[in-house]
Scaffold this motif. Structure first.
Motif, PDB file in Angstrom:
ATOM      1  N   GLU A  10       0.951  -1.132  -0.152  1.00  0.00           N
ATOM      2  CA  GLU A  10      -0.076   0.001  -0.208  1.00  0.00           C
ATOM      3  C   GLU A  10       0.886   1.390   0.044  1.00  0.00           C
ATOM      4  OE1 GLU A  10      -2.103   0.752   3.668  1.00  0.00           O
ATOM      5  OE2 GLU A  10      -3.945   1.295   2.641  1.00  0.00           O
ATOM      6  N   GLN A  11       1.891   1.271   0.967  1.00  0.00           N
ATOM      7  CA  GLN A  11       2.684   2.404   0.879  1.00  0.00           C
ATOM      8  C   GLN A  11       3.905   2.554  -0.648  1.00  0.00           C
ATOM      9  OE1 GLN A  11       5.244   1.260   4.399  1.00  0.00           O
ATOM     10  NE2 GLN A  11       4.279   2.982   5.509  1.00  0.00           N
ATOM     11  N   TYR A  14       1.231   4.178  -2.661  1.00  0.00           N
ATOM     12  CA  TYR A  14       1.019   5.720  -2.730  1.00  0.00           C
ATOM     13  C   TYR A  14       2.505   6.374  -3.041  1.00  0.00           C
ATOM     14  CZ  TYR A  14      -0.247   9.953  -1.067  1.00  0.00           C
ATOM     15  OH  TYR A  14      -0.431  11.177  -0.697  1.00  0.00           O
ATOM     16  N   LEU A  17       2.285   6.996  -6.445  1.00  0.00           N
ATOM     17  CA  LEU A  17       1.371   8.222  -6.986  1.00  0.00           C
ATOM     18  C   LEU A  17       1.630   9.603  -6.457  1.00  0.00           C
ATOM     19  CD1 LEU A  17      -1.681   8.521  -8.101  1.00  0.00           C
ATOM     20  CD2 LEU A  17      -2.499   8.183  -5.347  1.00  0.00           C
ATOM     21  N   ALA A  18       2.288   9.616  -5.260  1.00  0.00           N
ATOM     22  CA  ALA A  18       3.046  10.878  -4.803  1.00  0.00           C
ATOM     23  C   ALA A  18       4.036  11.369  -5.505  1.00  0.00           C
ATOM     24  CB  ALA A  18       3.215  10.735  -3.409  1.00  0.00           C
ATOM     25  N   HIS A  21       2.499  12.900  -8.414  1.00  0.00           N
ATOM     26  CA  HIS A  21       1.903  14.328  -8.478  1.00  0.00           C
ATOM     27  C   HIS A  21       3.028  15.302  -7.773  1.00  0.00           C
ATOM     28  CE1 HIS A  21      -2.453  13.880  -9.080  1.00  0.00           C
ATOM     29  NE2 HIS A  21      -2.011  12.634  -8.899  1.00  0.00           N
TER      30      HIS A  21
ATOM     31  N   ASP B 204       0.335   6.296   8.009  1.00  0.00           N
ATOM     32  CA  ASP B 204       1.499   6.260   7.282  1.00  0.00           C
ATOM     33  C   ASP B 204       1.656   5.594   5.928  1.00  0.00           C
ATOM     34  OD1 ASP B 204       4.054   5.982   6.461  1.00  0.00           O
ATOM     35  OD2 ASP B 204       4.514   4.650   8.299  1.00  0.00           O
ATOM     36  N   ARG B 205       1.638   6.517   4.828  1.00  0.00           N
ATOM     37  CA  ARG B 205       1.780   5.813   3.574  1.00  0.00           C
ATOM     38  C   ARG B 205       3.057   5.883   3.002  1.00  0.00           C
ATOM     39  NH1 ARG B 205      -2.953   5.098   0.585  1.00  0.00           N
ATOM     40  NH2 ARG B 205      -4.745   4.856   1.801  1.00  0.00           N
ATOM     41  N   ALA B 215       1.696  15.737   0.475  1.00  0.00           N
ATOM     42  CA  ALA B 215       1.467  14.522  -0.086  1.00  0.00           C
ATOM     43  C   ALA B 215       1.520  13.529   1.258  1.00  0.00           C
ATOM     44  CB  ALA B 215       2.811  14.303  -0.790  1.00  0.00           C
ATOM     45  N   ALA B 216       2.238  13.870   2.107  1.00  0.00           N
ATOM     46  CA  ALA B 216       2.171  12.771   3.317  1.00  0.00           C
ATOM     47  C   ALA B 216       0.949  12.738   4.070  1.00  0.00           C
ATOM     48  CB  ALA B 216       3.162  13.206   4.480  1.00  0.00           C
ATOM     49  N   ALA B 218      -2.342  14.015   2.563  1.00  0.00           N
ATOM     50  CA  ALA B 218      -3.215  13.549   1.917  1.00  0.00           C
ATOM     51  C   ALA B 218      -4.096  12.476   2.251  1.00  0.00           C
ATOM     52  CB  ALA B 218      -2.926  13.720   0.280  1.00  0.00           C
ATOM     53  N   PRO B 219      -3.399  11.368   2.493  1.00  0.00           N
ATOM     54  CA  PRO B 219      -3.934  10.026   2.912  1.00  0.00           C
ATOM     55  C   PRO B 219      -4.728  10.178   4.220  1.00  0.00           C
ATOM     56  CG  PRO B 219      -1.674   9.258   2.224  1.00  0.00           C
ATOM     57  CD  PRO B 219      -1.920  11.048   2.109  1.00  0.00           C
ATOM     58  N   TYR B 250      -0.080  20.437  -4.118  1.00  0.00           N
ATOM     59  CA  TYR B 250      -0.019  18.951  -4.454  1.00  0.00           C
ATOM     60  C   TYR B 250      -0.790  17.913  -3.700  1.00  0.00           C
ATOM     61  CZ  TYR B 250       3.138  21.534  -7.279  1.00  0.00           C
ATOM     62  OH  TYR B 250       3.828  22.702  -7.955  1.00  0.00           O
ATOM     63  N   ARG B 253      -4.376  17.910  -4.879  1.00  0.00           N
ATOM     64  CA  ARG B 253      -4.474  17.103  -6.004  1.00  0.00           C
ATOM     65  C   ARG B 253      -4.575  15.513  -5.688  1.00  0.00           C
ATOM     66  NH1 ARG B 253      -0.452  20.307  -9.928  1.00  0.00           N
ATOM     67  NH2 ARG B 253      -1.563  22.082 -10.277  1.00  0.00           N
ATOM     68  N   LEU B 254      -3.561  15.210  -4.736  1.00  0.00           N
ATOM     69  CA  LEU B 254      -3.487  13.719  -4.397  1.00  0.00           C
ATOM     70  C   LEU B 254      -4.860  13.552  -3.685  1.00  0.00           C
ATOM     71  CD1 LEU B 254       0.337  13.707  -3.342  1.00  0.00           C
ATOM     72  CD2 LEU B 254      -0.958  11.739  -4.717  1.00  0.00           C
ATOM     73  N   GLU B 257      -7.402  12.758  -5.960  1.00  0.00           N
ATOM     74  CA  GLU B 257      -7.309  11.196  -6.606  1.00  0.00           C
ATOM     75  C   GLU B 257      -7.689  10.224  -5.718  1.00  0.00           C
ATOM     76  OE1 GLU B 257      -4.483  10.963  -9.520  1.00  0.00           O
ATOM     77  OE2 GLU B 257      -4.122   8.926  -9.445  1.00  0.00           O
ATOM     78  N   LEU B 258      -7.218  10.399  -4.496  1.00  0.00           N
ATOM     79  CA  LEU B 258      -7.490   9.317  -3.273  1.00  0.00           C
ATOM     80  C   LEU B 258      -9.025   9.166  -3.436  1.00  0.00           C
ATOM     81  CD1 LEU B 258      -4.671   9.960  -0.609  1.00  0.00           C
ATOM     82  CD2 LEU B 258      -4.903   8.076  -2.162  1.00  0.00           C
TER      83      LEU B 258
END
Lengths: 152, 346
Positions: A10-11, A14, A17-18, A21, B204-205, B215-216, B218-219, B250, B253-254, B257-258
């Motif tokens: 999953e990480q 992402y 994806l990140a 972007h 934590d993605r 970006a960190a 957004a999830p 950014y 935008r993420l 999309e999520l």
């Protein structure tokens, strides 16, 4: 930096994806800016070297020392006046790599932490950024010197 | 297992869904106070803030002191507007970005109100509103002050480099806002009400770059917003605005999309971001604003005003925070992030 954790699928998804972007830094523009700025700094340094050689009747080798000291002074003053960080934002490595950037890193720390006092603030923090350069500079110099002595 | 069974037999009356509470008597935000720095004052929302400081030092001997003065100023401004005194406040819920919450503690010392310190990084505003509403709806208080502040100069030196150090910012870097906001919640009174609060889980993605907090986070925003919608049975279009904390360009935008890929919903028509609202595009701040003061100042000064003016009836404030420290990222850890959401309604 160490990577001390497992990356889950999953990480990983992402992260990809990140990355898609996240904008890429304008490398070419940065390189050109660094080339021009670094070149200008070198021209100033060369000008000072020639000036000291002529004024103080020094050999070009010896004239380099006061020239470097003057460049450090200029870097420190521009940092103190709050100009260096703005110029470096445009010039990037062109102002970070020359000795003026070294001066900037030391003076910026000293300015930032002067409110914590002369001992723990200025004295203790001054080389937080520059410390790494000094440590690995000395270590590299030691091994180069050793190599040179052995090869001779 | 026995205690679990007891809990199931007597469900908490205000809980709905997995992470959400719905207030029986939704507390009102009766007054707010906002103070921002000079750059924020020149931004598109500049005219909405109560005070814009002339410089970043505000006549103090350090930037840390300046941040405290801004938070106190915001608190006193909110009290004055409400016609209340510190003695009327039962609790202050306050958070900031500095180590050991010094801004909040020194400010609470000056204001003299019983205080709970919160650490939610840039998610503090919504965390405070949600917790404050719980205290009020639970019958534990008549008035609660929610306050938070951040300062560009104090955050730079703690998280990044000394202020005068020259380096090139990455295009996705965000600028920590110099801003403070305080809001007074009351059991009764006029003003937009906090009706629902969804508490976030830490997410934590796998983003490590501390310059890429948008970006960190957004999830985390996606997780809390989707859970909120699921818990409440609401759809994005039930809101006039879903304002995320500070994902900036950014991260925003993420999140869109999520929302599509993980929630199967289109958030874009109602989604905006406090980090995108604070500065103008010509202000050279990278991807946008960040900092705990950002979502507080934008929500308290701009969004609540739009609600009082009737432009919005229902807004979800989903403030996002990056919970890393300089120590954790230097040791190679990923950035843990969180998002707290509160539904505001008039």
């Amino acid at each position: 930096m160490s990577t001390n954790q497992q990356v889950s699928p999953e990480q990983r998804r992402y992260q990809a994806l990140a990355k898609k972007h996240t904008p890429k830094p304008p490398v070419l523009r940065h390189a050109v800016a660094a080339f021009i700025a670094g070149g200008l700094v070198s021209v100033v340094g060369q000008f000072l070297t020639n000036l000291y050689a002529r004024l103080l009747h020094l050999t070009p080798d010896k004239a380099g020392n006061p020239a470097v000291a003057t460049m450090i002074l200029i870097g420190a003053l521009l940092t103190g006046f709050g100009v260096y960080d703005r110029l470096a934002r445009l010039a990037g490595a062109g102002l970070a790599v020359p000795v003026t950037g070294f001066a900037n890193s030391i003076v910026a720390e000293a300015l930032e932490f002067k409110r914590e006092g002369l001992i723990y603030g200025v004295g203790g923090r001054m080389f937080t950024l520059a410390g790494a350069v000094i440590v690995y500079g000395v270590v590299t110099a030691f091994f180069v010197g050793l190599f040179k002595a052995l090869v001779k | 297992m026995a205690s679990g069974a007891t809990l199931r037999a007597r469900p908490a009356p205000r809980r709905i869904g997995k992470q959400t509470v719905q207030f029986e008597n939704p507390p009102a935000i009766i007054a707010t106070g906002t103070v921002v720095g000079p750059l924020e004052g020149k931004g598109p929302l500049g005219h909405l803030f109560d005070h814009v400081t002339e410089d970043e030092l505000v006549g103090q001997k350090s930037f840390e002191r300046a941040e405290q003065m801004m938070l106190q100023n915001a608190a006193y401004t909110a009290l004055n507007k409400a016609g209340l005194t510190p003695e009327d406040m039962d609790y202050m819920l306050s958070g900031d970005l500095l180590n050991q919450l010094i801004t909040s503690s020194f400010s609470a010392l000056a204001v003299g109100v019983p205080v709970f310190g919160l650490y939610g990084a840039c998610a503090t505003s919504a965390e405070g509103l949600g917790l404050g509403a719980m205290l009020l709806d639970g019958g534990f208080a008549n008035y609660v002050m929610v306050a938070t502040a951040s300062h560009n100069r104090t955050a730079e030196r703690q998280y990044r480099y000394p202020n005068e150090y020259g380096f090139q910012r990455k295009p996705h870097a965000q600028r920590t806002a110099t801003a403070a906001g305080a809001a007074i919640l009351a059991r009764s009174g006029e003003g937009p009400r906090v009706t629902i609060a969804t508490t976030g889980k830490v997410v934590d993605r796998g983003i490590k770059d501390p310059y890429n907090v948008g970006a960190a986070m957004a999830p985390a925003a996606a997780s809390t917003i989707l859970t909120h919608l699921q818990d409440t049975g609401r759809r994005p279009q039930d809101y006039d605005l879903i304002a995320t904390g500070d994902l900036a360009l950014y991260g925003h935008r993420l999140l869109v999309e999520l929302g599509r890929t993980e929630g199967g919903i289109d958030l874009e028509p109602v989604l905006d971001d406090c980090g995108l609202m604070l500065y103008g595009q010509d202000q050279e701040v990278g991807a946008g604003a960040s900092g705990s003061g950002c979502s507080a100042a934008v929500t308290f000064a701009s969004i609540l005003k739009d609600m009082r003016d009737g432009r919005y009836k229902r807004v979800l404030v989903a403030a996002t925070g990056a919970l890393h420290s300089p120590c954790s990222f230097q040791q190679g850890e990923y950035i843990p992030t969180i998002c707290h959401a509160v539904s505001l309604e008039v």
